[in-house]
Design an enzyme around this catalytic site. Structure first.
Site, PDB file in Angstrom:
ATOM      1  N   LYS A  52       0.833  -1.203   0.000  1.00 40.74           N
ATOM      2  CA  LYS A  52       0.000   0.000   0.000  1.00 40.74           C
ATOM      3  C   LYS A  52       0.871   1.257   0.000  1.00 40.74           C
ATOM      4  O   LYS A  52       0.608   2.216  -0.730  1.00 40.74           O
ATOM      5  CB  LYS A  52      -0.946  -0.016   1.216  1.00 40.74           C
ATOM      6  N   GLN A  96      -4.068  -1.416   9.821  1.00 35.08           N
ATOM      7  CA  GLN A  96      -4.035  -2.764   9.269  1.00 35.08           C
ATOM      8  C   GLN A  96      -4.504  -3.776  10.317  1.00 35.08           C
ATOM      9  O   GLN A  96      -4.029  -3.781  11.450  1.00 35.08           O
ATOM     10  CB  GLN A  96      -2.611  -3.106   8.797  1.00 35.08           C
ATOM     11  N   ASP A 119     -10.860   3.051   4.586  1.00 31.41           N
ATOM     12  CA  ASP A 119     -11.279   1.647   4.482  1.00 31.41           C
ATOM     13  C   ASP A 119     -12.800   1.531   4.434  1.00 31.41           C
ATOM     14  O   ASP A 119     -13.342   0.465   4.143  1.00 31.41           O
ATOM     15  CB  ASP A 119     -10.746   0.837   5.680  1.00 31.41           C
TER      16      ASP A 119
END
Ligand code: NDP
Length: 304
Positions: A52, A96, A119
């Site tokens: 990412k 994460q 997200d």
């Protein structure tokens, strides 16, 4: 021959578009920024986060990788999130998962400012998604819609069956398909006679987390199969169950000692009109949509 929906190519196309817009914003003195928080050292998620961060670098997006120790407490993480919420150079905050057991993931994800929730997991963004308002949608489900649209696969009026009802894949995928005017059925582990329902699907989304779960007899010939599953297999018997006779896969399996299979049995793909392969289907879209969401968050926050 079924058509292969090439997620790598579609993700590259989206990334090119994002990079182009990032360049346009740069001319206005704006640089989108993503904070990626990776707690502790965990092989799988470390690779995801590094990919990412690399994608940000490739597209001209600023990124800040923050790596608290795996002894971090919920309170310390909340302080970190509060600081990131306040930072003007940060448009997106990514934490994460999974987190160590002592950290309350739910409390933490709820503490992210909805405007920076790239997200799309915050209840405010989940509410926007439910209401069909433009928002930050979860990346993997948003990627599924991009694959279908950019491949010219009709969604409106089609029967889309989503197997799996998680908050991060199944449910948002079903909502996004509904907003595209599909007729949507959601199935889960308590669904009776699953095959009778999946056989009605014009678009079948498998987000189950069980290798090769969707077998040929569960598929309507000509259907579009979207395989979200990522399941690592490392024993020979399992390999043969899915890939016997596939020499290319076999070479990779022997070399690495493992391979990845989706939630759809490879034999079922043979019946499809079109399908997303594993790997190289839905997976690459997740990072591309994270980049698109970071750009979107940067623009929304500045009223652009
Ligand atoms: P979850 O484990 O959170 O959800 C799985 C869902 O599958 C649940 O709703 C469960 O039903 C359902 N299910 C389990 N067993 C059955 C069964 N026998 N029959 C019908 N339904 C069943 O998984 P996620 O949604 O997080 O992930 C799903 C898959 O997608 C995984 O393989 C994951 O690795 C992959 N994934 C891939 C991503 C990508 O970038 N490509 C991103 C995220 C996930 P119930 O609710 O009743 O328990």
């Amino acid at each position: 021959m079924p058509r292969i929906l090439d997620g790598v190519a579609i993700a590259a196309e989206i990334k090119r578009e994002v990079a182009e817009e990032v360049r346009t914003l740069a001319a206005q003195g704006v640089r989108p920024g993503l904070a990626a928080v990776l707690v502790g050292k965990g092989a799988a998620s470390e690779i995801y986060v590094r990919n990412k961060v690399q994608a940000c670098a490739d597209l001209g997006i600023y990124s800040d990788l923050i790596t608290p120790l795996d002894t971090v407490t919920t309170e310390e993480m909340l302080d970190l999130v509060a600081a990131l919420n306040d930072r003007d150079d940060i448009d997106g905050i990514l934490i994460q998962l999974p987190l160590p057991h002592q950290v309350d993931a739910k409390v933490l994800l709820d503490a992210i400012a909805p405007s920076k929730d790239v997200d799309g997991f915050h209840p405010v963004n989940a509410g926007h998604l439910l209401a069909g308002r433009p928002a930050l949608a979860p990346c993997t489900p948003a990627g599924i819609i991009e694959i279908l649209k950019r491949s010219g696969i009709p969604i409106a009026g089609q029967h889309a069956v989503v197997v799996g009802r998680s908050d991060i894949v199944g449910k948002p995928a079903a909502l996004l398909l509904l907003h595209q005017n599909a007729t949507v059925t959601i199935c889960h582990s308590k669904t009776h006679d699953l095959g009778a329902i999946t056989r009605q699907a014009d678009i079948l989304v498998a987000a189950i987390g069980r290798p090769g779960f969707i077998t040929p007899e569960m598929v309507k010939p000509g259907a579009t199969l979207i395989d979200v599953g990522i399941n690592r297999i490392n024993n020979r018997e399992e390999f043969d169950r899915y890939f016997a006779g596939n020499t290319k896969r076999e070479a990779a399996f022997v070399k690495r000692g493992s391979t990845i299979v989706g939630d759809v049995h490879p034999k079922a793909f043979e019946l499809a009109g079109a399908y997303t392969p594993v790997p190289g289907g839905v997976g690459p879209l997740t990072i591309a949509m994270l980049m698109a969401n970071t750009l979107r968050a940067a623009k929304l926050r500045r009223g652009l």
